[in-house]
Design an enzyme around this catalytic site. Structure first.
Site, mmCIF file in Angstrom:
data_model
loop_
_atom_site.group_PDB
_atom_site.id
_atom_site.type_symbol
_atom_site.label_atom_id
_atom_site.label_comp_id
_atom_site.label_asym_id
_atom_site.label_seq_id
_atom_site.Cartn_x
_atom_site.Cartn_y
_atom_site.Cartn_z
ATOM 1 N N PHE A 144 6.262 -13.748 46.062
ATOM 2 C CA PHE A 144 6.976 -12.811 46.193
ATOM 3 C C PHE A 144 8.602 -13.256 45.865
ATOM 4 O O PHE A 144 9.046 -13.760 46.321
ATOM 5 C CB PHE A 144 7.092 -12.061 47.435
ATOM 6 C CG PHE A 144 8.039 -10.577 47.386
ATOM 7 C CD1 PHE A 144 7.553 -9.492 46.866
ATOM 8 C CD2 PHE A 144 9.177 -10.697 47.887
ATOM 9 C CE1 PHE A 144 8.246 -8.567 46.887
ATOM 10 C CE2 PHE A 144 10.206 -9.671 47.857
ATOM 11 C CZ PHE A 144 9.476 -8.577 47.318
ATOM 12 N N ASP A 229 12.889 -20.742 45.482
ATOM 13 C CA ASP A 229 13.396 -19.367 46.051
ATOM 14 C C ASP A 229 13.315 -19.465 47.647
ATOM 15 O O ASP A 229 12.272 -19.279 48.096
ATOM 16 C CB ASP A 229 12.532 -18.186 45.675
ATOM 17 C CG ASP A 229 12.730 -16.511 46.170
ATOM 18 O OD1 ASP A 229 13.561 -16.650 47.104
ATOM 19 O OD2 ASP A 229 12.511 -15.711 45.735
ATOM 20 N N LYS A 258 19.357 -12.816 51.523
ATOM 21 C CA LYS A 258 19.126 -12.180 52.922
ATOM 22 C C LYS A 258 20.247 -12.583 53.893
ATOM 23 O O LYS A 258 21.166 -11.671 54.026
ATOM 24 C CB LYS A 258 17.863 -12.537 53.080
ATOM 25 C CG LYS A 258 16.662 -11.793 52.379
ATOM 26 C CD LYS A 258 15.239 -11.675 52.962
ATOM 27 C CE LYS A 258 14.640 -10.565 52.166
ATOM 28 N NZ LYS A 258 13.399 -11.175 51.349
HETATM 29 C C1 LIG Z 1 13.218 -10.713 50.050
HETATM 30 C C2 LIG Z 1 13.032 -11.592 49.050
HETATM 31 C C3 LIG Z 1 13.558 -11.419 47.765
HETATM 32 C C4 LIG Z 1 13.771 -10.316 47.112
HETATM 33 O O1 LIG Z 1 15.070 -9.969 47.950
HETATM 34 P P1 LIG Z 1 15.818 -8.682 47.809
HETATM 35 O O2 LIG Z 1 17.472 -8.752 48.401
HETATM 36 O O3 LIG Z 1 14.965 -7.827 48.571
HETATM 37 O O4 LIG Z 1 16.158 -8.162 46.215
HETATM 38 C C5 LIG Z 1 12.881 -12.380 46.875
HETATM 39 N N1 LIG Z 1 12.432 -13.709 47.232
HETATM 40 C C6 LIG Z 1 12.001 -13.747 48.402
HETATM 41 C C7 LIG Z 1 11.160 -15.059 48.848
HETATM 42 C C8 LIG Z 1 12.226 -12.677 49.374
HETATM 43 O O5 LIG Z 1 11.572 -12.967 50.538
#
Ligand SMILES: *Cc1c(COP(=O)(O)O)cnc(C)c1O
Length: 404
Positions: A144, A229, A258
């Site tokens: 994700f 990520d 985040k």
């Molecule tokens: C939440 C998340 C995203 C996306 O972040 P947004 O601010 O919602 O666009 C990307 N990668 C990971 C691992 C995430 O948990």
């Protein structure tokens, strides 16, 4: 207004791209939130790990208030007195040379992909011919990374893609944790690998021990960029600054978001070397709000709190305590408990049905958490949580997991 009326308004005027629990929150304080009826809940989701500092951390609120009285937005057409200091502080904390600041996580992922592609066309030896558009990036099944069309192009979740094609080419998927398949999938046009140290959204999935380190080695040997990520796993969530730190792995490109601004403002960032982020020239990439002084002042305060108040250490300590308490629970419905720091998944046995009704029952008991990937309850409270709150929760978690 009553709960039902708020729900009715959302259903009538908002697109239904989420399926929230039917609780209307109006107040938050630390690890706790309150609904419009005054009922108190322990927040065990932390807005998908954006609230590592808890709700309304006083030092971050104060920084935001002060900055609001000074300057909110300049755009990057002009400089401001918060942006440079934030970039320096973030680089000093993380040990990277440079950063590129955006707002949402998905934007930062897109930025990292652009950086890797341009690096391959301009700096990697030998460079790929830019007009052929051949650069390929490997991602992992169950990933994700956000919701833009390019990012869902390499999602393996059918629902994330269905109805949204055509997709962006240049990506390949391999099984998460399968080193052989990963090595076999590398071709002369492969330039980078995008990985989550723990897959959060697909159910708190940890790769086999040593996998990150092995991926790092393969990347080094094949001149591929390792892009981590850590939007969800970073900034202390797993008990270390980064999830990669558990295997002493250094990513070439690090993505954070985040919790970067304490859940009070959307700030994301890509971190890397001068060689890699140096590929961007004025006009290559941008964002109207990226690097704005309000977000930067808030993020500076959030980074200070993270370090000075020992949130990373607390995440490690409280995560171990939380997991050890979960391990004592009756196994009637529990298939597996897994996680690191305060990113914890409890997988429910398939014969016990999906995790959603468990989350609804927990909410009735005053614990807010959200199912992920059908069978998994995610427990990811703010990193400021203490053992009294965990004890309070565990009593209720035990009741739900016994009586359901
Ligand atoms: C939440 C998340 C995203 C996306 O972040 P947004 O601010 O919602 O666009 C990307 N990668 C990971 C691992 C995430 O948990």
């Amino acid at each position: 207004m009553q709960t039902a009326e708020y729900i009715e308004l959302e259903d009538r005027f908002s697109a239904r791209n989420y399926d929230p629990l039917n609780i209307i929150l109006e107040y938050g304080d630390g690890a706790w939130v309150y609904d419009i009826g005054g009922k108190r809940y322990l927040d065990c989701l932390s807005s998908y790990s954006a609230l590592n500092h808890g709700h309304r951390h006083p030092r971050i609120v104060e920084a935001m208030k002060q900055q609001l009285d000074r300057l909110s937005l300049t755009s990057r057409a002009f400089r401001n007195d918060q942006f440079g200091p934030f970039c320096q502080e973030l680089c000093e904390l993380t040990g990277y040379d440079m950063t590129l600041v955006m707002n949402s996580g998905a934007e930062a992922v897109e930025t990292a992909l652009k950086a890797a592609r341009k690096w391959a066309y301009t700096r990697r030896m030998p460079t790929l011919p830019v007009d052929a558009n051949l650069a390929e990036i490997i991602a992992f099944e169950g990933n994700f990374h956000g919701r833009t069309i390019t990012i869902i192009s390499f999602s393996t979740e059918l629902q994330y893609r269905q109805g949204f094609g055509p997709f962006t080419p240049g990506f390949k998927n391999v099984a998460y944790g399968d080193l052989r398949e990963f090595e076999a999938s590398i071709s002369p046009t492969t330039v980078a690998v995008l990985i989550e140290p723990i897959q959060g959204e697909s159910g708190i999935r940890l790769p086999p021990d040593g996998f990150l380190r092995q991926v790092r080695e393969v990347c080094t040997n094949n001149n591929l960029l390792l892009i981590a990520d850590e939007i969800q796993t970073g900034l202390g969530r797993t008990g270390k600054l980064f999830g990669c730190d558990h295997e002493n792995v250094r990513a070439d490109i690090m993505i954070v978001g985040k919790a970067l601004a304490g859940g009070m403002y959307p700030v994301s960032a890509v971190l890397s070397s001068r060689e890699i982020l140096g590929v961007f020239e004025p006009g290559d990439h941008g964002s109207t709000f990226g690097g704005n002084p309000l977000g930067m002042a808030v993020a500076r305060a959030a980074l200070k709190v993270l370090v000075e108040e020992g949130l990373i250490e607390n995440s490690d300590r409280m995560g171990r305590y939380f997991m050890s308490r979960l391990a004592e629970l009756p196994k009637k419905h529990i298939k597996q408990i897994r996680g690191r720091g305060l990113l914890i998944g409890v997988e429910i046995k398939s014969q016990s049905g999906p995790a959603r009704p468990f989350c609804e029952a927990l909410a009735r008991e005053g614990i807010l958490c959200k199912e992920t990937h059908g069978q998994v309850i995610r427990f990811a409270p703010p990193l400021i949580i203490n053992s009294e709150a965990i004890d309070w929760a565990m009593h209720r978690i035990e009741q739900v997991l016994t009586n359901m």
